[in-house]
Design an enzyme around this catalytic site. Sequence first.
Site, PDB file in Angstrom:
ATOM      1  N   GLU A   1      36.124  41.378  45.221  1.00 47.69           N
ATOM      2  CA  GLU A   1      36.258  42.352  43.792  1.00 47.69           C
ATOM      3  C   GLU A   1      36.128  41.601  42.218  1.00 47.69           C
ATOM      4  OE1 GLU A   1      40.302  44.461  41.284  1.00 47.69           O
ATOM      5  OE2 GLU A   1      39.230  41.851  41.338  1.00 47.69           O
ATOM      6  N   GLU A   2      36.186  40.581  42.424  1.00 49.54           N
ATOM      7  CA  GLU A   2      36.114  40.141  40.863  1.00 49.54           C
ATOM      8  C   GLU A   2      35.052  40.226  40.601  1.00 49.54           C
ATOM      9  OE1 GLU A   2      38.659  39.727  38.963  1.00 49.54           O
ATOM     10  OE2 GLU A   2      40.081  38.488  40.431  1.00 49.54           O
TER      11      GLU A   2
ATOM     12  N   HIS B   1      42.565  41.333  47.454  1.00 42.78           N
ATOM     13  CA  HIS B   1      41.277  40.533  47.645  1.00 42.78           C
ATOM     14  C   HIS B   1      41.441  38.946  47.417  1.00 42.78           C
ATOM     15  CE1 HIS B   1      41.424  39.915  42.723  1.00 42.78           C
ATOM     16  NE2 HIS B   1      41.482  40.774  42.587  1.00 42.78           N
TER      17      HIS B   1
ATOM     18  N   ASP C   1      48.014  43.678  43.492  1.00 42.58           N
ATOM     19  CA  ASP C   1      47.052  42.465  42.557  1.00 42.58           C
ATOM     20  C   ASP C   1      47.717  42.034  41.200  1.00 42.58           C
ATOM     21  OD1 ASP C   1      45.313  41.580  41.176  1.00 42.58           O
ATOM     22  OD2 ASP C   1      43.604  42.995  41.204  1.00 42.58           O
TER      23      ASP C   1
ATOM     24  N   ASP D   1      46.363  36.440  41.289  1.00 43.13           N
ATOM     25  CA  ASP D   1      45.017  37.037  41.488  1.00 43.13           C
ATOM     26  C   ASP D   1      44.155  36.477  42.217  1.00 43.13           C
ATOM     27  OD1 ASP D   1      43.057  39.687  40.507  1.00 43.13           O
ATOM     28  OD2 ASP D   1      42.994  38.322  38.587  1.00 43.13           O
TER      29      ASP D   1
ATOM     30  N   HIS E   1      43.299  35.180  35.162  1.00 40.80           N
ATOM     31  CA  HIS E   1      41.592  34.827  35.356  1.00 40.80           C
ATOM     32  C   HIS E   1      41.817  33.598  34.381  1.00 40.80           C
ATOM     33  CE1 HIS E   1      39.610  38.902  35.517  1.00 40.80           C
ATOM     34  NE2 HIS E   1      40.746  38.682  36.717  1.00 40.80           N
TER      35      HIS E   1
END
Length: 311
Positions: A179-180, A133, A207, A145, A278
């Site tokens: 996606e997030e 993504h 991922d 990510d 994240h």
Amino acid sequence: MKGKFVFYNRPFDDALIEPGMAYGRAGDQRRIGAIEAGKRGAVGALVRSLTSAHDDYPHTGTMNYDPAVPKVPGAALSTLAADKLSLLLKANKDLEFELQMECVTLPDEKSYNVVGEIKGSKFPDEIITVGGHLDSWDLAEGAHDDGTGVVQSMEALRLLRAAGLKPERTVRAVLFMNEENGNRGGTEYARLAAQNKEKHLAAIESDGGFTPRGFSAEAEPAIVAKLAKWGPLLKPYHASDLTVGHGGTDIGPLKTAVQPKALIGYDGDSQRYFDIHHTAADTFDKVNRRELELGGASMASLIYLLSKYGL
């Protein structure tokens, strides 16, 4: 809890070998922490970051609200900050905490998935999707990510072409958007696949681009057994481990939309993943070229096998 903050301080369970399992077990604090705090009249929720790392990086991620419950702010504390707050609370149960946040949810903007494919030489109507993504949490670059997954998905197709291989089934690389924040790219891709009555043999997702260990598969036992037989062919890349488990968020909506025979997740060594997941630390310098290349080669090898022998 009226007028107070709820402080969620349950740490990762480091007794678990697989960090993803620890992440899953600790994640309810962030996902529904603000809801449970709001139910009890609290003014906010403070959540220990979902990581084993001890540093000053707050880890963000998805949180939810319930329309029937008053909305209160939820904030991630770094693990060091959470430890400090815990010590201060033990010393002074009447401790006062002040929270200043500047988060804002902006209006939606239209975005797009990016799609490229190699048509199958024998079975062009059977599709193998591979993807990662494009979006990331806005704290950093989103290098692992999921910049790595995007690069590996493109690299898998490039390797097939560079090796002079002509896949017998169509291989499609999809760089998913969003996606997030709701998985709308994956949902829309699945909707269009169903609308166009496409036949998807399998879908693969990457991922996080750490050293390959193998793959996880969502599939019937007979399909898993067939995938397992290819283990010796993937062993040169140290990618022969096969587990039954989650294939991936982006490809998940395909399961009900077009029912591929297998949803497959690239399984890289995740021991470092949640140190940067994240956070502002998820930057390009954390990506190791060799690990990235080996992962792409592992995915290309599996795609070739799927293309040649089917499921």
